[in-house]
Write a protein that holds these residues in place. Structure first.
Motif: not given
Length: 290
Positions: A18-22, A33-35, A43-51, A53-56
């Motif tokens: 449904e929503d990887y970033l959420k 803290k660790y995933v 196609g929903k999110y790029t690797p850069e977008e996921i990375g 978000k993780l760091q943020s």
């Protein structure tokens, strides 16, 4: 060093779709803290977008389960996998499973793992193989898993020991972790429900092939075989003590496969997948802090 608790995001596959970033936000809110990544929906999110978000969120990606095929993937495929994992700030790439029923297949998988490990190292990451239970099928006098350990480069190829699936392959999880020594760099943890019968899914199995292994082995499993850590029959304290004593693995990773494929109603638990991983973390941290 104190053992860390992480989570494999496959435990939340419904949410990820449904929503990887959420879902990453929810995991952080659940106290993790660790995933460990699972391949994101295409196609929903790029690797850069996921990375990013993780760091943020202040999360650390201890690894990424990547679904390359050791029988068909080229080095070019492996390079793309490593590049994407690096963009997601993963510390390792992990092959989550394969099937080996002949010596030729074992050699092919070992060769692919060695090559993927070399590619991962070139991109600043480690490589691990994650077991299920079918790897403990006997091939020419040893389990396929033992052959894989023997035929892979000990300097490059590590093993993420899934204690539940090792036990369902007829293994003593703690003995396996000790046998692997420094190569057991990550640990996967779930708990075993009383519906898991037989516990050893590999014993007595013959004639297994890459085409029929699901019918031979996994057809005898139930969703309730896997349960929240601390509510089943696995020797959790002994596993934690063994891993802590050896000191080779820094992280024990919660993976609740059941939550990924069943709703809480079908799974017959009052806990949602998010609540299940939270309860599992809390239990493991209690055991670690004893």
């Amino acid at each position: 060093m104190k053992l860390q608790v992480g989570v494999q995001l496959f435990s939340l596959m419904g949410e990820l779709m449904e929503d990887y970033l959420k879902t990453l936000e929810n995991v952080a809110a659940a106290g993790y803290k660790y995933v460990e990544y699972v391949d994101p929906p295409t196609g929903k999110y790029t690797p850069e977008e996921i990375g990013d978000k993780l760091q943020s969120l202040g999360l650390t990606a201890i690894g990424s389960h990547v679904h390359f095929d050791p029988y068909t993937s080229t080095r070019e495929d492996m390079v793309k996998i490593a590049e994407d994992a690096a963009k997601m700030h993963a510390e390792a790439v992990v092959l989550p499973m394969t099937v080996m029923t002949t010596m030729d297949e074992v050699k092919k998988v070992a060769e692919a793992c060695n090559e993927m490990a070399r590619v991962a190292k070139e991109h600043g990451m480690k490589f691990y193989y994650h077991n299920h239970c079918q790897e403990f099928y006997m091939v020419e006098g040893k389990t396929a898993y033992d052959w894989l350990v023997e035929l892979t480069d000990p300097e490059l190829v590590g093993f993420e020991v899934d204690t539940f699936w090792a036990k369902r392959g007829g293994q003593d999880p703690c003995a396996l972790i000790r046998k692997l020594g420094p190569r057991a760099g990550l640990i996967h943890q779930k708990d075993m429900g009383t519906s898991a019968s037989p516990v050893d899914l590999v014993a007595g199995v013959t004639g297994m092939t890459r085409d029929n292994f699901r019918d031979k082995i996994f057809a005898r499993t139930n969703p309730t075989d896997i349960c929240v850590v601390g509510t089943g029959t696995m020797e959790i304290q002994e596993i934690v003590e063994t891993v802590t004593e050896l000191g080779y693995a820094s992280t024990i990773v919660v993976e609740l496969d059941c939550c990924a494929r069943e709703t809480e109603e079908k799974f017959d638990t009052p806990l949602s997948p998010l609540a299940s991983i939270k309860a599992s973390r809390e239990y493991l941290e209690t055991v670690i802090n004893r």
